[in-house]
Design a protein around this motif. Structure first.
Motif, PDB file in Angstrom:
ATOM      1  N   ILE A  40     -28.993  48.496 -21.663  1.00  0.00           N
ATOM      2  CA  ILE A  40     -28.744  49.728 -22.416  1.00  0.00           C
ATOM      3  C   ILE A  40     -27.672  50.557 -21.722  1.00  0.00           C
ATOM      4  O   ILE A  40     -26.781  51.123 -22.373  1.00  0.00           O
ATOM      5  N   ILE A  41     -27.724  50.626 -20.395  1.00  0.00           N
ATOM      6  CA  ILE A  41     -26.695  51.357 -19.646  1.00  0.00           C
ATOM      7  C   ILE A  41     -25.337  50.700 -19.853  1.00  0.00           C
ATOM      8  O   ILE A  41     -24.328  51.381 -20.067  1.00  0.00           O
ATOM      9  N   MET A  42     -25.292  49.368 -19.809  1.00  0.00           N
ATOM     10  CA  MET A  42     -24.024  48.668 -20.015  1.00  0.00           C
ATOM     11  C   MET A  42     -23.481  48.932 -21.418  1.00  0.00           C
ATOM     12  O   MET A  42     -22.288  49.204 -21.589  1.00  0.00           O
ATOM     13  N   THR A  43     -24.347  48.896 -22.406  1.00  0.00           N
ATOM     14  CA  THR A  43     -23.927  49.147 -23.779  1.00  0.00           C
ATOM     15  C   THR A  43     -23.377  50.563 -23.933  1.00  0.00           C
ATOM     16  O   THR A  43     -22.348  50.776 -24.583  1.00  0.00           O
ATOM     17  N   ALA A  44     -24.043  51.526 -23.324  1.00  0.00           N
ATOM     18  CA  ALA A  44     -23.570  52.915 -23.392  1.00  0.00           C
ATOM     19  C   ALA A  44     -22.212  53.067 -22.706  1.00  0.00           C
ATOM     20  O   ALA A  44     -21.310  53.726 -23.228  1.00  0.00           O
ATOM     21  N   ASN A  45     -22.053  52.447 -21.540  1.00  0.00           N
ATOM     22  CA  ASN A  45     -20.780  52.507 -20.831  1.00  0.00           C
ATOM     23  C   ASN A  45     -19.658  51.900 -21.654  1.00  0.00           C
ATOM     24  O   ASN A  45     -18.562  52.462 -21.749  1.00  0.00           O
ATOM     25  N   LEU A  46     -19.913  50.746 -22.228  1.00  0.00           N
ATOM     26  CA  LEU A  46     -18.876  50.072 -22.997  1.00  0.00           C
ATOM     27  C   LEU A  46     -18.568  50.821 -24.289  1.00  0.00           C
ATOM     28  O   LEU A  46     -17.429  50.806 -24.758  1.00  0.00           O
ATOM     29  N   ALA A  47     -19.558  51.499 -24.854  1.00  0.00           N
ATOM     30  CA  ALA A  47     -19.309  52.326 -26.043  1.00  0.00           C
ATOM     31  C   ALA A  47     -18.383  53.492 -25.690  1.00  0.00           C
ATOM     32  O   ALA A  47     -17.499  53.846 -26.481  1.00  0.00           O
ATOM     33  N   ILE A  48     -18.571  54.067 -24.528  1.00  0.00           N
ATOM     34  CA  ILE A  48     -17.675  55.139 -24.077  1.00  0.00           C
ATOM     35  C   ILE A  48     -16.265  54.580 -23.900  1.00  0.00           C
ATOM     36  O   ILE A  48     -15.280  55.222 -24.257  1.00  0.00           O
ATOM     37  N   GLY A  49     -16.171  53.362 -23.372  1.00  0.00           N
ATOM     38  CA  GLY A  49     -14.866  52.730 -23.201  1.00  0.00           C
ATOM     39  C   GLY A  49     -14.132  52.495 -24.507  1.00  0.00           C
ATOM     40  O   GLY A  49     -12.897  52.454 -24.539  1.00  0.00           O
ATOM     41  N   MET A  50     -14.873  52.375 -25.604  1.00  0.00           N
ATOM     42  CA  MET A  50     -14.240  52.142 -26.909  1.00  0.00           C
ATOM     43  C   MET A  50     -13.455  53.356 -27.406  1.00  0.00           C
ATOM     44  O   MET A  50     -12.617  53.229 -28.294  1.00  0.00           O
ATOM     45  N   VAL A  51     -13.714  54.534 -26.847  1.00  0.00           N
ATOM     46  CA  VAL A  51     -12.975  55.730 -27.252  1.00  0.00           C
ATOM     47  C   VAL A  51     -12.187  56.336 -26.099  1.00  0.00           C
ATOM     48  O   VAL A  51     -11.756  57.477 -26.173  1.00  0.00           O
ATOM     49  N   LYS A  88      -7.006  63.654 -27.179  1.00  0.00           N
ATOM     50  CA  LYS A  88      -7.316  65.003 -26.686  1.00  0.00           C
ATOM     51  C   LYS A  88      -8.501  65.608 -27.432  1.00  0.00           C
ATOM     52  O   LYS A  88      -9.323  66.302 -26.853  1.00  0.00           O
ATOM     53  N   ALA A  89      -8.583  65.319 -28.728  1.00  0.00           N
ATOM     54  CA  ALA A  89      -9.677  65.870 -29.537  1.00  0.00           C
ATOM     55  C   ALA A  89     -11.021  65.233 -29.195  1.00  0.00           C
ATOM     56  O   ALA A  89     -12.070  65.821 -29.468  1.00  0.00           O
ATOM     57  N   THR A  90     -11.008  64.060 -28.587  1.00  0.00           N
ATOM     58  CA  THR A  90     -12.271  63.388 -28.259  1.00  0.00           C
ATOM     59  C   THR A  90     -12.851  63.827 -26.917  1.00  0.00           C
ATOM     60  O   THR A  90     -13.980  63.436 -26.594  1.00  0.00           O
ATOM     61  N   ILE A  91     -12.140  64.627 -26.156  1.00  0.00           N
ATOM     62  CA  ILE A  91     -12.604  65.017 -24.818  1.00  0.00           C
ATOM     63  C   ILE A  91     -13.987  65.671 -24.841  1.00  0.00           C
ATOM     64  O   ILE A  91     -14.852  65.294 -24.050  1.00  0.00           O
ATOM     65  N   PRO A  92     -14.273  66.627 -25.736  1.00  0.00           N
ATOM     66  CA  PRO A  92     -15.634  67.194 -25.740  1.00  0.00           C
ATOM     67  C   PRO A  92     -16.706  66.146 -26.038  1.00  0.00           C
ATOM     68  O   PRO A  92     -17.804  66.189 -25.472  1.00  0.00           O
TER      69      PRO A  92
END
Length: 142
Positions: free
Chosen positions: A79-90, A114-118
């Motif tokens: 689950i941690i790996m999936t969350a990390n890789l999902a963050i990497g997608m953006v 820039k709009a995705t930073i928050p």
């Protein structure tokens, strides 16, 4: 890419490098918190520069023994790996979802990034909660 990742994974696993890397990480970092932060950092960096499936194939044989070595449940690690890789997608530079969003909305990638930073900050806070509070992701397991 998938074929190269498969071949590389086999070489790393059969040669014993995965075990050596895992042992090095476990011996270099004594605290569980430090190891968890290191695992997240590695997965975030790889997630930002490479697609998810090759990342899973490359990182799992190396990092799963580290995670189980500190007593982490393998499901929690996944689950941690999936969350990390999902963050990497953006996350630039690869950020596949940025390119998809840019193409669909005709907004330049830099402006969109820039709009995705928050949202990225929210993702990272959620990732830290998932990482350090295993019950969030394991409550259904039992």
């Amino acid at each position: 890419i998938l074929g190269a990742a498969t071949a590389f994974t086999r070489v790393v696993t059969l040669s014993g490098y995965a075990t050596e890397i895992s042992n090095f990480i476990l011996s270099s970092y004594t605290g569980k918190v430090g190891i968890l932060l290191l695992l997240n950092l590695i997965m975030l960096i790889f997630g930002a520069v490479m697609d998810n499936i090759p990342n899973i194939m490359l990182l799992t044989p190396v990092l799963l023994p580290v995670a189980t070595g500190i007593g982490m449940d393998p499901i929690h690690f996944g689950i941690i790996m999936t969350a990390n890789l999902a963050i990497g997608m953006v996350t630039p530079p690869v950020g596949v979802n940025l390119y998809v969003g840019s193409g669909m909305s005709n907004i330049p990638i830099l402006k969109l990034a820039k709009a995705t930073i928050p949202f990225l900050l929210t993702f990272v806070i959620s990732l830290l909660a998932i990482t350090f509070i295993p019950g969030i992701s394991l409550w259904l397991v039992g």
